[in-house]
Motif scaffolding. Structure first.
Motif, short mmCIF file in Angstrom:
data_model
loop_
_atom_site.label_atom_id
_atom_site.label_comp_id
_atom_site.label_asym_id
_atom_site.label_seq_id
_atom_site.Cartn_x
_atom_site.Cartn_y
_atom_site.Cartn_z
N VAL A 155 0.94 -1.23 -0.06
CA VAL A 155 0.02 -0.10 0.02
C VAL A 155 0.68 1.31 0.02
O VAL A 155 1.75 1.47 0.54
CB VAL A 155 -1.18 0.05 1.44
CG1 VAL A 155 -0.25 -0.16 2.51
CG2 VAL A 155 -1.78 1.15 1.17
N ILE A 156 0.67 2.27 -0.75
CA ILE A 156 1.47 3.38 -0.87
C ILE A 156 0.56 4.79 -1.22
O ILE A 156 -0.53 4.57 -1.68
CB ILE A 156 2.52 3.32 -2.20
CG1 ILE A 156 1.77 3.15 -3.40
CG2 ILE A 156 3.30 2.36 -1.81
CD1 ILE A 156 2.75 3.40 -4.65
N LYS A 157 1.01 5.73 -0.71
CA LYS A 157 0.32 7.07 -0.89
C LYS A 157 0.40 7.52 -2.36
O LYS A 157 1.41 7.22 -2.87
CB LYS A 157 0.99 8.19 -0.07
CG LYS A 157 0.38 7.89 1.54
CD LYS A 157 0.87 9.09 2.27
CE LYS A 157 0.41 9.10 3.41
NZ LYS A 157 0.86 10.15 4.52
N GLU A 158 -0.64 8.20 -2.84
CA GLU A 158 -0.86 8.43 -4.25
C GLU A 158 0.55 9.12 -4.80
O GLU A 158 1.13 9.14 -5.85
CB GLU A 158 -2.05 9.05 -4.89
CG GLU A 158 -2.13 10.48 -4.35
CD GLU A 158 -3.43 10.96 -4.82
OE1 GLU A 158 -3.80 10.57 -6.19
OE2 GLU A 158 -4.55 11.92 -3.95
N TYR A 164 -8.07 2.60 -5.17
CA TYR A 164 -7.70 3.90 -5.10
C TYR A 164 -8.62 4.26 -4.00
O TYR A 164 -9.84 4.59 -4.08
CB TYR A 164 -8.06 4.66 -6.30
CG TYR A 164 -7.61 6.03 -6.19
CD1 TYR A 164 -6.23 6.34 -5.80
CD2 TYR A 164 -8.39 7.13 -6.68
CE1 TYR A 164 -5.92 7.84 -5.98
CE2 TYR A 164 -8.26 8.66 -6.62
CZ TYR A 164 -6.97 8.93 -6.32
OH TYR A 164 -6.51 10.17 -6.20
N ILE A 169 -7.63 8.18 2.36
CA ILE A 169 -7.17 7.81 3.59
C ILE A 169 -8.13 8.79 4.79
O ILE A 169 -8.05 9.98 4.53
CB ILE A 169 -5.65 8.17 4.11
CG1 ILE A 169 -4.90 7.69 2.70
CG2 ILE A 169 -5.28 7.98 5.21
CD1 ILE A 169 -3.62 7.92 2.46
N GLU A 214 -6.27 12.90 1.26
CA GLU A 214 -5.09 12.11 0.51
C GLU A 214 -5.67 10.71 0.24
O GLU A 214 -6.61 10.16 0.75
CB GLU A 214 -3.85 11.86 1.53
CG GLU A 214 -2.92 13.08 1.66
CD GLU A 214 -1.94 13.00 2.58
OE1 GLU A 214 -0.90 12.12 2.20
OE2 GLU A 214 -1.61 13.31 3.98
N TYR A 215 -4.94 9.95 -0.73
CA TYR A 215 -5.59 8.68 -1.36
C TYR A 215 -4.22 7.87 -1.25
O TYR A 215 -3.21 8.28 -1.36
CB TYR A 215 -6.08 8.75 -2.73
CG TYR A 215 -7.37 9.34 -2.74
CD1 TYR A 215 -8.61 8.68 -2.63
CD2 TYR A 215 -7.60 10.86 -2.79
CE1 TYR A 215 -9.97 9.33 -2.75
CE2 TYR A 215 -8.83 11.41 -2.90
CZ TYR A 215 -10.01 10.80 -2.76
OH TYR A 215 -11.37 11.14 -3.08
N GLU A 216 -4.63 6.30 -1.16
CA GLU A 216 -3.54 5.39 -1.09
C GLU A 216 -4.00 4.26 -2.48
O GLU A 216 -5.35 4.12 -2.71
CB GLU A 216 -3.33 5.00 0.09
CG GLU A 216 -4.28 4.17 0.71
CD GLU A 216 -4.22 3.62 2.12
OE1 GLU A 216 -3.35 4.24 2.64
OE2 GLU A 216 -5.09 2.92 2.37
N ARG A 267 -3.68 0.30 -3.73
CA ARG A 267 -3.37 -1.17 -3.30
C ARG A 267 -3.32 -1.90 -4.44
O ARG A 267 -4.21 -1.37 -5.67
CB ARG A 267 -4.44 -1.55 -2.61
CG ARG A 267 -4.29 -0.76 -1.16
CD ARG A 267 -5.50 -1.16 -0.26
NE ARG A 267 -5.56 -0.45 0.99
CZ ARG A 267 -5.02 -0.55 2.11
NH1 ARG A 267 -4.45 -1.90 2.34
NH2 ARG A 267 -5.64 0.27 3.38
#
Length: 260
Positions: free
Chosen positions: A157-160, A200, A203, A210-212, A214
């Motif tokens: 999982v990572i931030k956009e 998408y 968070i 903010e979005y992340e 997966r």
């Protein structure tokens, strides 16, 4: 297995979210209320030729829908193709699965058993050492492969912002119109998400929002993590096993998919 190279057409989008859930509830009720006597009656009412034709129609419907890699809903198959054959839906779909397997080398997979959503994946082995998604002629899948690699290497999982910064380093700016991809941000956050390659997600409690990212359900089914790690290894000229945690996860995923 690997990324499929067939390309696609969207299923009709319902008017609103509440309508979607109502339709799904009605559709689920219709299927759950079928009795064994209705199944028996349907088998007697339709000739083997009629059932053969219906199987062929369902195969064609799924192939057409899969052109844009949009997942296929059981409700749509029932409404647009199966219709009065609904009592023998399971029998027809079993034959459809065999047809995809034997004729096309494809596998019809139910990725969401609750909502009964299907995708087609490629059963055929890719050319040795060459990830299918990175072959020339399909730049979008190359873009997707890079994003999936970053997510996998960073723990799932990572931030956009990390995705956009990675793409900028590759001279693909999400803020500019790209010659090959057009609106990059729309391709990544809309098209890849609808195709179930990416999730998408907003968070919670972030200001500004903010979005992340997966991996999506389709990526989990179609993309070999081991092949992906080999690709990253080639990119950085390193042995894939030097990323111990990722290699362990990729090997476990490969073993479990072979058992399946």
């Amino acid at each position: 297995s690997a990324l499929l190279k067939v390309n696609t057409s969207a299923s009709q989008l319902p008017l609103n979210r509440s309508q979607v859930s109502l339709d799904e509830d009605d559709e689920a009720a219709n299927f759950s209320q079928i009795t064994s006597s209705q199944v028996q009656r349907a088998r007697e009412n339709f000739t083997p030729d009629q059932i053969d034709r219906k199987v062929a129609e369902v195969v064609q419907f799924i192939l057409i829908k899969d052109q844009k890699k949009i997942p296929i809903r059981r409700a749509d198959i029932g409404k647009h193709v199966i219709k009065e054959y609904k009592a023998i839906y399971t029998e027809i779909m079993n034959r459809v699965c065999r047809k995809f397997d034997q004729v096309f080398g494809l596998k019809l997979v139910e990725i969401d058993p609750k909502s009964h959503i299907y995708i087609l994946i490629n059963k055929l082995e890719p050319i040795h050492g060459e990830p299918v998604s990175m072959r020339p002629g399909n730049p979008k899948t190359g873009l997707l492969f890079v994003i999936l690699s970053v997510i996998f290497m960073k723990g799932g999982v990572i931030k956009e912002n990390l995705v956009w910064n990675t793409l900028k380093k590759l001279r693909v700016d999400p803020g500019e119109k790209h010659d090959e991809f057009g609106d990059v941000k729309k391709v990544v956050t809309d098209e890849f998400v609808r195709q179930k390659y990416l999730e998408y997600v907003k968070i919670p409690h972030t200001e500004p929002v903010e979005y992340e990212f997966r991996w999506g359900l389709r990526a989990e089914k179609e993309v070999s993590k081991l092949k992906l790690l080999e690709f990253v290894g080639e990119l950085f000229d390193q042995d894939p096993q030097s990323w111990t945690q990722q290699f362990r996860e990729a090997s476990a995923a490969e073993t479990s998919s072979q058992r399946a």
